[in-house]
Scaffold this motif. Structure first.
Motif, PDB file in Angstrom:
ATOM      1  N   LEU A   1      83.416  -9.711  11.338  1.00 36.64           N
ATOM      2  CA  LEU A   1      83.857 -10.903  12.059  1.00 36.64           C
ATOM      3  C   LEU A   1      82.779 -11.960  11.897  1.00 36.64           C
ATOM      4  O   LEU A   1      81.592 -11.694  12.159  1.00 36.64           O
ATOM      5  CB  LEU A   1      84.055 -10.596  13.544  1.00 36.64           C
ATOM      6  CG  LEU A   1      85.196  -9.643  13.893  1.00 36.64           C
ATOM      7  CD1 LEU A   1      85.234  -9.408  15.405  1.00 36.64           C
ATOM      8  CD2 LEU A   1      86.533 -10.176  13.413  1.00 36.64           C
ATOM      9  N   ALA A   2      83.164 -13.140  11.448  1.00 30.77           N
ATOM     10  CA  ALA A   2      82.180 -14.208  11.270  1.00 30.77           C
ATOM     11  C   ALA A   2      81.781 -14.738  12.643  1.00 30.77           C
ATOM     12  O   ALA A   2      82.645 -15.141  13.425  1.00 30.77           O
ATOM     13  CB  ALA A   2      82.773 -15.331  10.434  1.00 30.77           C
ATOM     14  N   PRO A   3      80.493 -14.742  12.955  1.00 30.15           N
ATOM     15  CA  PRO A   3      80.092 -15.224  14.283  1.00 30.15           C
ATOM     16  C   PRO A   3      80.332 -16.721  14.477  1.00 30.15           C
ATOM     17  O   PRO A   3      80.549 -17.170  15.597  1.00 30.15           O
ATOM     18  CB  PRO A   3      78.596 -14.901  14.345  1.00 30.15           C
ATOM     19  CG  PRO A   3      78.166 -14.682  12.937  1.00 30.15           C
ATOM     20  CD  PRO A   3      79.375 -14.227  12.173  1.00 30.15           C
ATOM     21  N   ASP A   4      80.299 -17.485  13.391  1.00 25.55           N
ATOM     22  CA  ASP A   4      80.579 -18.925  13.498  1.00 25.55           C
ATOM     23  C   ASP A   4      80.998 -19.437  12.127  1.00 25.55           C
ATOM     24  O   ASP A   4      80.940 -18.710  11.138  1.00 25.55           O
ATOM     25  CB  ASP A   4      79.349 -19.693  14.017  1.00 25.55           C
ATOM     26  CG  ASP A   4      78.134 -19.442  13.158  1.00 25.55           C
ATOM     27  OD1 ASP A   4      78.236 -19.603  11.932  1.00 25.55           O
ATOM     28  OD2 ASP A   4      77.088 -19.068  13.712  1.00 25.55           O
ATOM     29  N   SER A   5      81.397 -20.682  12.067  1.00 25.51           N
ATOM     30  CA  SER A   5      81.981 -21.143  10.802  1.00 25.51           C
ATOM     31  C   SER A   5      80.926 -21.412   9.731  1.00 25.51           C
ATOM     32  O   SER A   5      81.236 -21.353   8.546  1.00 25.51           O
ATOM     33  CB  SER A   5      82.928 -22.323  10.989  1.00 25.51           C
ATOM     34  OG  SER A   5      82.310 -23.383  11.574  1.00 25.51           O
ATOM     35  N   ASP A   6      79.687 -21.671  10.103  1.00 29.01           N
ATOM     36  CA  ASP A   6      78.647 -21.796   9.067  1.00 29.01           C
ATOM     37  C   ASP A   6      78.429 -20.454   8.377  1.00 29.01           C
ATOM     38  O   ASP A   6      78.420 -20.360   7.149  1.00 29.01           O
ATOM     39  CB  ASP A   6      77.318 -22.278   9.681  1.00 29.01           C
ATOM     40  CG  ASP A   6      77.339 -23.774   9.939  1.00 29.01           C
ATOM     41  OD1 ASP A   6      78.190 -24.459   9.332  1.00 29.01           O
ATOM     42  OD2 ASP A   6      76.528 -24.243  10.746  1.00 29.01           O
ATOM     43  N   THR A   7      78.246 -19.417   9.182  1.00 31.93           N
ATOM     44  CA  THR A   7      78.061 -18.077   8.614  1.00 31.93           C
ATOM     45  C   THR A   7      79.272 -17.682   7.786  1.00 31.93           C
ATOM     46  O   THR A   7      79.155 -17.087   6.713  1.00 31.93           O
ATOM     47  CB  THR A   7      77.848 -17.046   9.740  1.00 31.93           C
ATOM     48  OG1 THR A   7      76.830 -17.512  10.609  1.00 31.93           O
ATOM     49  CG2 THR A   7      77.469 -15.691   9.180  1.00 31.93           C
ATOM     50  N   PHE A   8      80.438 -18.036   8.297  1.00 28.43           N
ATOM     51  CA  PHE A   8      81.679 -17.721   7.587  1.00 28.43           C
ATOM     52  C   PHE A   8      81.658 -18.291   6.162  1.00 28.43           C
ATOM     53  O   PHE A   8      81.936 -17.606   5.192  1.00 28.43           O
ATOM     54  CB  PHE A   8      82.876 -18.288   8.360  1.00 28.43           C
ATOM     55  CG  PHE A   8      84.173 -18.227   7.608  1.00 28.43           C
ATOM     56  CD1 PHE A   8      84.874 -17.029   7.532  1.00 28.43           C
ATOM     57  CD2 PHE A   8      84.673 -19.337   6.955  1.00 28.43           C
ATOM     58  CE1 PHE A   8      86.069 -16.959   6.816  1.00 28.43           C
ATOM     59  CE2 PHE A   8      85.856 -19.275   6.245  1.00 28.43           C
ATOM     60  CZ  PHE A   8      86.554 -18.090   6.174  1.00 28.43           C
ATOM     61  N   GLN A   9      81.306 -19.567   6.061  1.00 33.78           N
ATOM     62  CA  GLN A   9      81.344 -20.217   4.740  1.00 33.78           C
ATOM     63  C   GLN A   9      80.318 -19.601   3.788  1.00 33.78           C
ATOM     64  O   GLN A   9      80.606 -19.359   2.613  1.00 33.78           O
ATOM     65  CB  GLN A   9      81.084 -21.709   4.891  1.00 33.78           C
ATOM     66  CG  GLN A   9      82.220 -22.436   5.598  1.00 33.78           C
ATOM     67  CD  GLN A   9      81.816 -23.844   5.991  1.00 33.78           C
ATOM     68  OE1 GLN A   9      81.674 -24.718   5.154  1.00 33.78           O
ATOM     69  NE2 GLN A   9      81.602 -24.062   7.270  1.00 33.78           N
ATOM     70  N   HIS A  10      79.119 -19.356   4.291  1.00 33.72           N
ATOM     71  CA  HIS A  10      78.094 -18.744   3.432  1.00 33.72           C
ATOM     72  C   HIS A  10      78.527 -17.354   2.978  1.00 33.72           C
ATOM     73  O   HIS A  10      78.416 -16.997   1.805  1.00 33.72           O
ATOM     74  CB  HIS A  10      76.764 -18.640   4.185  1.00 33.72           C
ATOM     75  CG  HIS A  10      76.119 -19.960   4.461  1.00 33.72           C
ATOM     76  ND1 HIS A  10      75.879 -20.889   3.469  1.00 33.72           N
ATOM     77  CD2 HIS A  10      75.660 -20.516   5.613  1.00 33.72           C
ATOM     78  CE1 HIS A  10      75.305 -21.957   4.002  1.00 33.72           C
ATOM     79  NE2 HIS A  10      75.169 -21.760   5.301  1.00 33.72           N
ATOM     80  N   GLN A  11      79.032 -16.564   3.916  1.00 32.66           N
ATOM     81  CA  GLN A  11      79.373 -15.186   3.592  1.00 32.66           C
ATOM     82  C   GLN A  11      80.546 -15.123   2.611  1.00 32.66           C
ATOM     83  O   GLN A  11      80.571 -14.280   1.713  1.00 32.66           O
ATOM     84  CB  GLN A  11      79.710 -14.408   4.874  1.00 32.66           C
ATOM     85  CG  GLN A  11      79.972 -12.930   4.653  1.00 32.66           C
ATOM     86  CD  GLN A  11      78.720 -12.131   4.285  1.00 32.66           C
ATOM     87  OE1 GLN A  11      77.601 -12.605   4.477  1.00 32.66           O
ATOM     88  NE2 GLN A  11      78.912 -10.943   3.733  1.00 32.66           N
TER      89      GLN A  11
END
Ligand SMILES: [Zn+2]
Length: 425
Positions: free
Chosen positions: A330-340
């Protein structure tokens, strides 16, 4: 995710004698099947697919589907919305340790009737009068949102969701049903008013993420327009769009399948939601395979707002196991989401003896900062290990115990390190 079995892999790799296992492109799993190292024999390493929760049509106070009389579709439920409906989103986020994206429509938050100056934004045009919705619930809900920034991310969805001309609307606010973006000056105005409405309630600044109303969107400039919506959005600080590619115009322009870059704005395929927007509530069971769990506000609420926690619990129970899988998180936030998502697609992982080698060469070709941020690895093994590196910072390490051990490493890249080594002991 396609998992490569040991047998398939050995067959494919016949004749290759190196101990290194290498997966190009979609480097998601590397298995140590022909590695001679004892340490690595039992290891499987994953760059998990991030999953982000996106909730549409948050922000209405009326639940009525007004489309038959030229009012917006809204959420189509048989009651008004209340502050407890905002609390439900924050509760979901808190229970999962994530920031669900709440894609907001803001016209019914206008306490100064400023939308009279934006006649294309509402069904009343320049006679806009929102006085019936002004009340103490504004501050109650705003306080929930402000106090739960860690568990709720504001996302732009629209001012009134549709686009009104001469008292009648067409779908939708940002782009019409033929895929043409609304006139640029109107798009700019709608963004400006969205921000002004946030500011009326101390909920600014303008969010960095965007979900197109009614999923009408064109990737790149649409017919008759010099610029794309993304080009306008990035000038306002928005760097991320999430929308289903099945209804996106010019989707073939998206460069990487599940996502693409339009004027450097990462545009991600939402895939298909499990529920129609009217499902009230939803009882989720669908196996998630894409990177977005998309839903509409009613899908996570109860007809009796006091019972919202029961529905939130269903979603928590549904989503939590995704975070426990080795190939998902689960992506903790949308910045982490985009990088991952960038790492999942392009970072190449190789296992050489007791080292994990991460190669960011392809990842670093993405525009802007995408892929330069933190990266999560999951490692499955049958015995305890330690992980060390001089090349990349291991910010945290956690261990999930089951039939096997599952380590989760949160890694922070050092600038200029295009290739790094993590030693396994
Ligand atoms: Zn919507």
């Amino acid at each position: 995710m396609k998992r490569i079995s040991r047998r398939t892999f050995v067959k494919n790799m016949t004749g290759i004698t190196s101990g290194a296992i290498f997966f190009g492109g979609n480097a998601q799993l590397l298995s140590s099947c022909i590695n001679r190292s004892k340490v690595a024999d039992s290891l499987k390493v994953f760059i998990p697919m991030p999953l982000q929760v996106v909730i549409d049509d948050v922000g209405w106070w009326s639940g009525e589907d007004g489309s038959k009389r030229q009012e917006p579709y809204r959420t189509g439920i048989n009651r008004n919305h209340v502050p407890a409906d905002y609390q439900a989103i924050a509760d979901l986020g808190r229970a999962l340790g994530i920031r669900p994206q709440a894609a907001f429509i803001l016209c019914e938050w206008d306490k100064e009737n400023i939308l009279r100056q934006l006649p294309t934004g509402t069904w009343m045009g320049d006679k806009w009068d929102n006085s019936k919705w002004i009340g103490p619930w504004y501050e109650e809900a705003a306080e929930i949102i402000r106090n739960n920034r860690k568990y709720l991310e504001l996302t732009i969805h629209g001012v009134g969701h549709e686009y009104w001309e001469k008292g009648a609307f067409t779908r939708a606010e940002w782009t019409d049903s033929d895929g043409q973006m609304r006139p640029q000056d109107q798009v700019e105005l709608h963004l400006d008013f969205f921000e002004k409405l946030l500011n009326q309630h101390n909920l600014g600044p303008l969010p960095k993420s965007f979900v197109p109303a009614a999923f009408r969107h064109s990737f790149g400039p649409s017919e008759g327009r010099d610029v794309s919506l993304a080009e306008i959005l990035i000038k306002h600080g928005v760097n991320y769009i999430n929308t289903p590619f099945s209804s996106m115009y010019n989707k073939e322009r998206a460069q990487y399948g599940l996502f693409g870059f339009d004027a450097d704005v990462m545009t991600v395929d939402r895939g298909d939601d499990e529920f129609p927007w009217t499902a009230f509530p939803g009882d989720p069971v669908k196996v998630l395979s894409g990177s977005t769990c998309g839903l509409h506000w009613p899908n996570m609420l109860h007809p009796d707002p006091e019972r919202n926690p029961e529905i939130v619990r269903r979603w928590v129970d549904f989503l939590k196991p995704c975070d426990e899988k080795p190939d998902m998180m689960l992506a903790p936030d949308s910045d982490t989401f985009q990088h991952q998502l960038a790492h999942n697609k392009a970072t190449q992982a190789t296992l050489i003896r007791n080292n994990i080698i991460l190669d960011f060469t392809e990842t670093d070709k993405f525009p802007g900062q995408t892929g330069k941020g933190d990266l999560i690895l999951k490692i499955i093994t049958d015995k305890p290990h330690q992980f060390r590196s001089d090349d990349i910072d291991i910010l945290s390490e956690s261990l999930q115990k089951g039939n096997e051990l599952q380590y989760k490493l949160v890694l922070r890249r050092k600038p200029e390190m295009g290739k790094v080594r993590i030693r396994i002991d």
